[in-house]
Design a protein around this motif. Sequence first.
Motif, short mmCIF file in Angstrom:
data_model
loop_
_atom_site.label_atom_id
_atom_site.label_comp_id
_atom_site.label_asym_id
_atom_site.label_seq_id
_atom_site.Cartn_x
_atom_site.Cartn_y
_atom_site.Cartn_z
N LYS A 98 15.78 -44.45 -3.85
CA LYS A 98 15.96 -43.46 -4.90
C LYS A 98 15.53 -42.09 -4.38
CE LYS A 98 14.55 -44.58 -9.04
NZ LYS A 98 13.64 -44.76 -10.22
N ILE A 99 16.39 -41.08 -4.56
CA ILE A 99 16.10 -39.74 -4.06
C ILE A 99 16.08 -38.76 -5.22
CG2 ILE A 99 16.88 -37.88 -2.52
CD1 ILE A 99 18.43 -41.12 -1.83
N LEU A 100 15.05 -37.91 -5.27
CA LEU A 100 15.02 -36.81 -6.22
C LEU A 100 15.88 -35.68 -5.66
CD1 LEU A 100 13.92 -35.32 -8.72
CD2 LEU A 100 12.00 -34.55 -7.29
N THR A 101 16.91 -35.31 -6.38
CA THR A 101 17.86 -34.30 -5.94
C THR A 101 17.74 -33.07 -6.83
OG1 THR A 101 19.33 -36.10 -5.29
CG2 THR A 101 20.27 -33.91 -5.35
N LEU A 102 17.57 -31.89 -6.21
CA LEU A 102 17.31 -30.67 -6.96
C LEU A 102 18.34 -29.59 -6.61
CD1 LEU A 102 13.45 -30.43 -6.34
CD2 LEU A 102 14.60 -31.47 -8.30
N ASP A 103 18.94 -29.01 -7.64
CA ASP A 103 19.80 -27.83 -7.49
C ASP A 103 19.04 -26.67 -8.10
OD1 ASP A 103 21.71 -25.86 -7.48
OD2 ASP A 103 23.00 -26.81 -8.99
N ILE A 104 18.42 -25.86 -7.23
CA ILE A 104 17.51 -24.81 -7.69
C ILE A 104 18.23 -23.47 -7.68
CG2 ILE A 104 15.33 -23.64 -7.25
CD1 ILE A 104 14.35 -26.19 -5.87
N GLY A 162 20.17 -18.46 -0.74
CA GLY A 162 19.62 -17.73 0.39
C GLY A 162 20.09 -18.29 1.72
N VAL A 163 19.73 -17.58 2.80
CA VAL A 163 19.98 -18.08 4.15
C VAL A 163 18.90 -19.09 4.47
CG1 VAL A 163 20.15 -17.49 6.59
CG2 VAL A 163 21.07 -15.92 4.87
N ILE A 164 19.30 -20.33 4.71
CA ILE A 164 18.36 -21.43 4.87
C ILE A 164 18.45 -22.00 6.28
CG2 ILE A 164 17.64 -23.69 4.02
CD1 ILE A 164 17.32 -21.42 1.97
N ASP A 165 17.33 -21.99 6.98
CA ASP A 165 17.22 -22.68 8.27
C ASP A 165 16.90 -24.13 7.95
OD1 ASP A 165 16.38 -23.85 10.65
OD2 ASP A 165 15.36 -22.05 11.37
N SER A 166 17.95 -24.94 7.87
CA SER A 166 17.77 -26.32 7.44
C SER A 166 17.13 -27.19 8.51
CB SER A 166 19.12 -26.92 7.03
OG SER A 166 20.06 -26.79 8.08
N VAL A 167 17.09 -26.72 9.76
CA VAL A 167 16.45 -27.47 10.84
C VAL A 167 14.93 -27.38 10.72
CG1 VAL A 167 16.15 -27.65 13.33
CG2 VAL A 167 18.42 -27.18 12.37
N ARG A 168 14.45 -26.17 10.50
CA ARG A 168 13.00 -25.96 10.38
C ARG A 168 12.50 -26.05 8.94
NH1 ARG A 168 10.99 -20.64 12.73
NH2 ARG A 168 12.82 -19.77 11.69
N ASP A 176 22.86 -23.37 -1.12
CA ASP A 176 23.60 -23.95 -2.24
C ASP A 176 25.12 -24.03 -1.99
OD1 ASP A 176 23.79 -21.17 -2.37
OD2 ASP A 176 22.95 -21.01 -4.38
N ALA A 177 25.71 -22.97 -1.44
CA ALA A 177 27.15 -23.04 -1.15
C ALA A 177 27.44 -24.08 -0.07
CB ALA A 177 27.66 -21.67 -0.71
N ASN A 178 26.54 -24.19 0.90
CA ASN A 178 26.70 -25.23 1.92
C ASN A 178 26.67 -26.62 1.30
OD1 ASN A 178 26.89 -23.32 3.92
ND2 ASN A 178 24.87 -23.67 4.78
N CYS A 179 25.78 -26.80 0.32
CA CYS A 179 25.72 -28.10 -0.36
C CYS A 179 27.03 -28.39 -1.09
CB CYS A 179 24.55 -28.12 -1.35
SG CYS A 179 22.93 -28.30 -0.57
N ALA A 180 27.57 -27.37 -1.76
CA ALA A 180 28.85 -27.56 -2.45
C ALA A 180 29.94 -27.96 -1.46
CB ALA A 180 29.24 -26.28 -3.18
N ALA A 181 29.93 -27.33 -0.28
CA ALA A 181 30.94 -27.66 0.73
C ALA A 181 30.75 -29.07 1.27
CB ALA A 181 30.86 -26.64 1.87
N ALA A 190 28.12 -30.17 -7.95
CA ALA A 190 28.43 -30.03 -6.53
C ALA A 190 27.19 -29.88 -5.67
CB ALA A 190 29.36 -28.84 -6.31
N ASN A 191 26.26 -29.03 -6.09
CA ASN A 191 25.07 -28.78 -5.28
C ASN A 191 24.16 -30.00 -5.24
OD1 ASN A 191 26.15 -26.26 -5.07
ND2 ASN A 191 24.59 -25.22 -6.28
N LEU A 192 24.08 -30.72 -6.34
CA LEU A 192 23.28 -31.95 -6.37
C LEU A 192 23.86 -32.98 -5.41
CD1 LEU A 192 22.64 -32.36 -10.21
CD2 LEU A 192 20.93 -31.77 -8.49
N ILE A 193 25.17 -33.18 -5.47
CA ILE A 193 25.83 -34.17 -4.62
C ILE A 193 25.71 -33.77 -3.15
CG2 ILE A 193 28.05 -35.21 -4.02
CD1 ILE A 193 28.79 -34.88 -7.02
N GLY A 194 25.94 -32.49 -2.86
CA GLY A 194 25.85 -32.04 -1.48
C GLY A 194 24.45 -32.12 -0.91
#
Length: 287
Positions: free
Chosen positions: A2-8, A62-68, A102-107, A276-280
């Motif tokens: 089970k994962i808590l998924t957040l669209d902030i 925002g611009v998110i460095d998802s690696v760090r 967020d847009a990346n998540c939608a994509a 979309a953002n939750l699913i992504g």
Amino acid sequence: MKILTLDIGGTYIKFATADEQANFLSRGKIFTPLDSHENFLQTIVELFKLSDAEGIAISLPGVIDSVRGFCVTSGAIKHNKGKFIVDELQQLCKVKVTIENDANCAAIAEAKIGSLADVSDGFVMVFGTAVGGAFIKNKKLHRGKNFIAGEVSYTFNDGDELEFFGEQCSVKKILRDYTLLKNLPERISGEVFFDKVELGEVEAQNLLDKFCRKIAVKIFNLNMILDVEKFAIGGGISERKIFIDAINLNLKNIYFEVGMNFPRVEVVPCKFRNDANLIGALFNFLE
């Protein structure tokens, strides 16, 4: 699992618990704490405690460095800028945490099981208070060296004005323009504006046509560089067929005006809107 998924977002945090097959088990919405970073983190911790989850997947502006796990910029949530949110939350919650723009998540959602699932290369534009953008290459999100690939909001259409595309073609811009044009005492909603377009009001129709011409120019320019198979259009206004139709008509006219036999790109609405953002974010966590 089970994962808590957040669209902030800048107003609300939409939250859900989901399994690995993207089935939502529970969901809700609360106001986003904008007063302090400490309160923001504590709110997420409380949601996590109530969720009985084994991980946290987050979509953020925002611009998110998802690696760090780092917020290079923060959009409307000013206190997030410069924060290593993944490290902070992992220390507080002791589980795996991921963050993504967020847009990346939608994509990611559209590429995985949405409007771009049947193509290798695509582009997503999400129209709201600005214009989110994301580039799918070989069925994967292409982030770029500095995590700004697809940030169409910070590009220009007219080099003389130097006004960002995200300002020129935001939903609030067309509503503000209509309000000024009609000399209204207050800004109308997007729903009311599109109702007027569909009812045949000339001023509203002309404004939409000019708005979609700018979008079509941007799509044409991007596609000459990226050569994708589809553009998927998201945001609340993408639910109105007349909006997608107006983009396609303007794009068709541009191809005609250019007079060269360029390959035509397909423009379609996103399959997922509010989720979309939750699913992504969930798929980003899993992958």
